[in-house]
Design a protein around this motif. Structure first.
Motif, PDB file in Angstrom:
ATOM      1  N   MET A   3       0.802  -1.348  -0.375  1.00  9.86           N
ATOM      2  CA  MET A   3       0.390   0.125   0.486  1.00  9.86           C
ATOM      3  C   MET A   3       0.877   1.350  -0.089  1.00  9.86           C
ATOM      4  SD  MET A   3      -3.008   0.900   2.922  1.00  9.86           S
ATOM      5  CE  MET A   3      -4.027  -0.435   2.576  1.00  9.86           C
ATOM      6  N   ALA A   4       0.901   2.219  -0.776  1.00  5.01           N
ATOM      7  CA  ALA A   4       1.645   3.367  -0.687  1.00  5.01           C
ATOM      8  C   ALA A   4       1.483   4.241   0.215  1.00  5.01           C
ATOM      9  CB  ALA A   4       1.432   4.099  -2.341  1.00  5.01           C
ATOM     10  N   ALA A   5       2.122   5.580   0.377  1.00  3.99           N
ATOM     11  CA  ALA A   5       2.002   5.587   1.995  1.00  3.99           C
ATOM     12  C   ALA A   5       0.627   6.857   0.880  1.00  3.99           C
ATOM     13  CB  ALA A   5       3.603   7.194   2.065  1.00  3.99           C
ATOM     14  N   SER A   6       0.289   7.250   0.252  1.00  2.00           N
ATOM     15  CA  SER A   6      -0.824   7.870   0.001  1.00  2.00           C
ATOM     16  C   SER A   6      -2.247   7.304   0.468  1.00  2.00           C
ATOM     17  CB  SER A   6      -0.870   8.970  -1.196  1.00  2.00           C
ATOM     18  OG  SER A   6      -1.140   7.542  -2.457  1.00  2.00           O
ATOM     19  N   ASP A   7      -1.973   5.827   0.076  1.00  2.00           N
ATOM     20  CA  ASP A   7      -3.324   5.105   0.615  1.00  2.00           C
ATOM     21  C   ASP A   7      -3.772   4.111   2.466  1.00  2.00           C
ATOM     22  OD1 ASP A   7      -3.587   5.029  -2.560  1.00  2.00           O
ATOM     23  OD2 ASP A   7      -2.277   3.872  -2.594  1.00  2.00           O
ATOM     24  N   ARG A   8      -2.667   4.713   2.524  1.00  2.00           N
ATOM     25  CA  ARG A   8      -2.555   4.121   4.153  1.00  2.00           C
ATOM     26  C   ARG A   8      -3.585   5.045   5.435  1.00  2.00           C
ATOM     27  NH1 ARG A   8       4.225   4.822   4.976  1.00  2.00           N
ATOM     28  NH2 ARG A   8       4.827   2.968   3.874  1.00  2.00           N
ATOM     29  N   PRO A   9      -4.364   4.223   5.998  1.00  2.00           N
ATOM     30  CA  PRO A   9      -4.575   4.449   7.169  1.00  2.00           C
ATOM     31  C   PRO A   9      -4.411   6.170   7.275  1.00  2.00           C
ATOM     32  CG  PRO A   9      -5.078   2.455   7.323  1.00  2.00           C
ATOM     33  CD  PRO A   9      -4.002   3.450   6.429  1.00  2.00           C
ATOM     34  N   ILE A  10      -5.723   7.027   7.696  1.00  2.00           N
ATOM     35  CA  ILE A  10      -4.614   8.362   8.786  1.00  2.00           C
ATOM     36  C   ILE A  10      -5.531   8.232   9.726  1.00  2.00           C
ATOM     37  CG2 ILE A  10      -4.898  10.914   9.186  1.00  2.00           C
ATOM     38  CD1 ILE A  10      -4.571  10.875   5.597  1.00  2.00           C
ATOM     39  N   LEU A  11      -4.735   7.960  10.812  1.00  2.00           N
ATOM     40  CA  LEU A  11      -5.736   7.402  11.863  1.00  2.00           C
ATOM     41  C   LEU A  11      -5.578   9.241  12.980  1.00  2.00           C
ATOM     42  CD1 LEU A  11      -4.634   3.886  12.573  1.00  2.00           C
ATOM     43  CD2 LEU A  11      -6.957   4.938  11.971  1.00  2.00           C
ATOM     44  N   LYS A  12      -5.676   9.737  13.874  1.00  2.00           N
ATOM     45  CA  LYS A  12      -5.685  10.458  15.132  1.00  2.00           C
ATOM     46  C   LYS A  12      -5.309   8.941  16.148  1.00  2.00           C
ATOM     47  CE  LYS A  12      -5.436  14.877  17.358  1.00  2.00           C
ATOM     48  NZ  LYS A  12      -4.301  14.621  17.822  1.00  2.00           N
ATOM     49  N   LEU A  13      -3.674   9.356  16.586  1.00  2.00           N
ATOM     50  CA  LEU A  13      -4.009   8.492  17.335  1.00  2.00           C
ATOM     51  C   LEU A  13      -3.978   9.565  19.572  1.00  2.00           C
ATOM     52  CD1 LEU A  13      -1.279   6.203  16.329  1.00  2.00           C
ATOM     53  CD2 LEU A  13      -3.570   5.309  16.350  1.00  2.00           C
ATOM     54  N   PRO A  14      -4.850   8.992  20.210  1.00  2.00           N
ATOM     55  CA  PRO A  14      -4.584   9.899  21.584  1.00  2.00           C
ATOM     56  C   PRO A  14      -3.201   9.684  22.394  1.00  2.00           C
ATOM     57  CG  PRO A  14      -6.259   8.212  21.850  1.00  2.00           C
ATOM     58  CD  PRO A  14      -5.804   7.708  20.108  1.00  2.00           C
ATOM     59  N   LEU A  15      -3.083  10.680  22.965  1.00  3.40           N
ATOM     60  CA  LEU A  15      -1.805  10.298  23.586  1.00  3.40           C
ATOM     61  C   LEU A  15      -1.525   9.269  24.889  1.00  3.40           C
ATOM     62  CD1 LEU A  15      -0.353  13.515  23.665  1.00  3.40           C
ATOM     63  CD2 LEU A  15       0.869  11.919  22.610  1.00  3.40           C
ATOM     64  N   THR A  16      -0.787   8.932  24.887  1.00  2.00           N
ATOM     65  CA  THR A  16      -1.272   7.284  26.251  1.00  2.00           C
ATOM     66  C   THR A  16      -0.603   8.081  27.630  1.00  2.00           C
ATOM     67  OG1 THR A  16       0.736   7.106  25.775  1.00  2.00           O
ATOM     68  CG2 THR A  16      -1.439   5.142  24.673  1.00  2.00           C
ATOM     69  N   PRO A  17      -0.510   7.624  28.869  1.00  2.00           N
ATOM     70  CA  PRO A  17       0.327   8.234  29.690  1.00  2.00           C
ATOM     71  C   PRO A  17       1.420   7.993  29.213  1.00  2.00           C
ATOM     72  CG  PRO A  17      -1.841   7.179  30.731  1.00  2.00           C
ATOM     73  CD  PRO A  17      -1.549   7.254  29.105  1.00  2.00           C
ATOM     74  N   PHE A  18       2.190   7.181  28.444  1.00  2.00           N
ATOM     75  CA  PHE A  18       3.709   6.793  27.785  1.00  2.00           C
ATOM     76  C   PHE A  18       3.855   8.052  27.371  1.00  2.00           C
ATOM     77  CE2 PHE A  18       6.850   5.397  25.711  1.00  2.00           C
ATOM     78  CZ  PHE A  18       7.262   4.960  26.663  1.00  2.00           C
ATOM     79  N   ASP A  19       2.708   8.342  26.580  1.00  2.00           N
ATOM     80  CA  ASP A  19       3.523   9.034  25.548  1.00  2.00           C
ATOM     81  C   ASP A  19       3.606  10.619  26.562  1.00  2.00           C
ATOM     82  OD1 ASP A  19       3.499   7.305  23.686  1.00  2.00           O
ATOM     83  OD2 ASP A  19       0.822   7.475  23.486  1.00  2.00           O
ATOM     84  N   ARG A  20       2.281  10.542  26.535  1.00  2.00           N
ATOM     85  CA  ARG A  20       2.396  12.366  27.687  1.00  2.00           C
ATOM     86  C   ARG A  20       3.661  12.756  28.377  1.00  2.00           C
ATOM     87  NH1 ARG A  20      -2.832  10.910  28.769  1.00  2.00           N
ATOM     88  NH2 ARG A  20      -4.547  12.173  26.951  1.00  2.00           N
ATOM     89  N   THR A  21       4.040  11.388  28.995  1.00  2.00           N
ATOM     90  CA  THR A  21       4.840  11.801  30.164  1.00  2.00           C
ATOM     91  C   THR A  21       6.230  11.982  29.222  1.00  2.00           C
ATOM     92  OG1 THR A  21       4.357   9.544  31.694  1.00  2.00           O
ATOM     93  CG2 THR A  21       6.603  10.466  31.450  1.00  2.00           C
ATOM     94  N   VAL A  22       6.411  11.239  27.971  1.00  2.00           N
ATOM     95  CA  VAL A  22       7.819  11.419  27.649  1.00  2.00           C
ATOM     96  C   VAL A  22       7.741  12.961  26.769  1.00  2.00           C
ATOM     97  CG1 VAL A  22       9.182  10.920  24.957  1.00  2.00           C
ATOM     98  CG2 VAL A  22       8.188   8.846  26.470  1.00  2.00           C
TER      99      VAL A  22
END
Length: 167
Positions: free
Chosen positions: A1-20
């Motif tokens: 799948m080409a990059a232009s065909d990939r799903p676009i997702l909005k990933l919510p930040l997890t507590p780990f992501d916020r901490t980093v």
């Protein structure tokens, strides 16, 4: 799948992501505070490059020390922006609807963690410059270069393995 065909997702930040993210911002702020705090104490000529054993082998004006936090700030901003577009990145596996969320989460975590480690590497270089310029005791010694490489390549290899395992 080409990059232009990939799903676009909005990933919510997890507590780990916020901490980093908070660690990255605090590291950047601390980096600037450290550099500005010691700038006035530096001699006119400071180390600007270090050889394999951590010994300086290049020298320049003390203004060059400002380049480290400036470059770090630019990298911080660029990596923060990149982490918002995981669908545009290169992957070792084909991105599908089924694996997109896992692959994107691993990739964005890798960028966040690498952002913090890159800031720390630049901060250590800044510290090493100040340490030598002000004749402080050498706390890193010959482990200096190994530490820098481990801080970059350790997380990078870990996350690349995670990306390939979770295909």
């Amino acid at each position: 799948m080409a990059a232009s065909d990939r799903p676009i997702l909005k990933l919510p930040l997890t507590p780990f992501d916020r901490t980093v993210e908070v660690l990255g911002l605090l590291t950047l702020i601390g980096f600037w505070i450290f550099t500005i705090n010691y700038y006035g104490l530096l001699p006119e000529v400071i180390p600007t490059h270090f050889g394999g054993g951590g010994k300086p082998d290049g020298f320049g004006s003390k203004e060059t020390i400002l380049g480290l936090p400036i470059v770090s700030t630019v990298l911080y901003v660029v990596l923060t922006v990149f982490s918002r577009f995981p669908h545009k990145m290169n992957y070792t596996v084909t991105i599908t609807e089924a694996n997109a969320e896992v692959q994107y989460r691993i990739m964005t975590r890798m960028i966040r963690v690498l952002k913090v480690f890159v800031l720390l590497v630049f901060f250590i270089l800044d510290y090493k410059t100040v340490q030598i310029a002000l004749a402080w005791p050498d706390v890193l010694g010959r482990w200096f270069l190994l530490l820098l490489f481990a801080m970059i390549f350790g997380p990078l290899f870990y996350f690349l393995i995670q990306l390939s395992k979770n295909s």
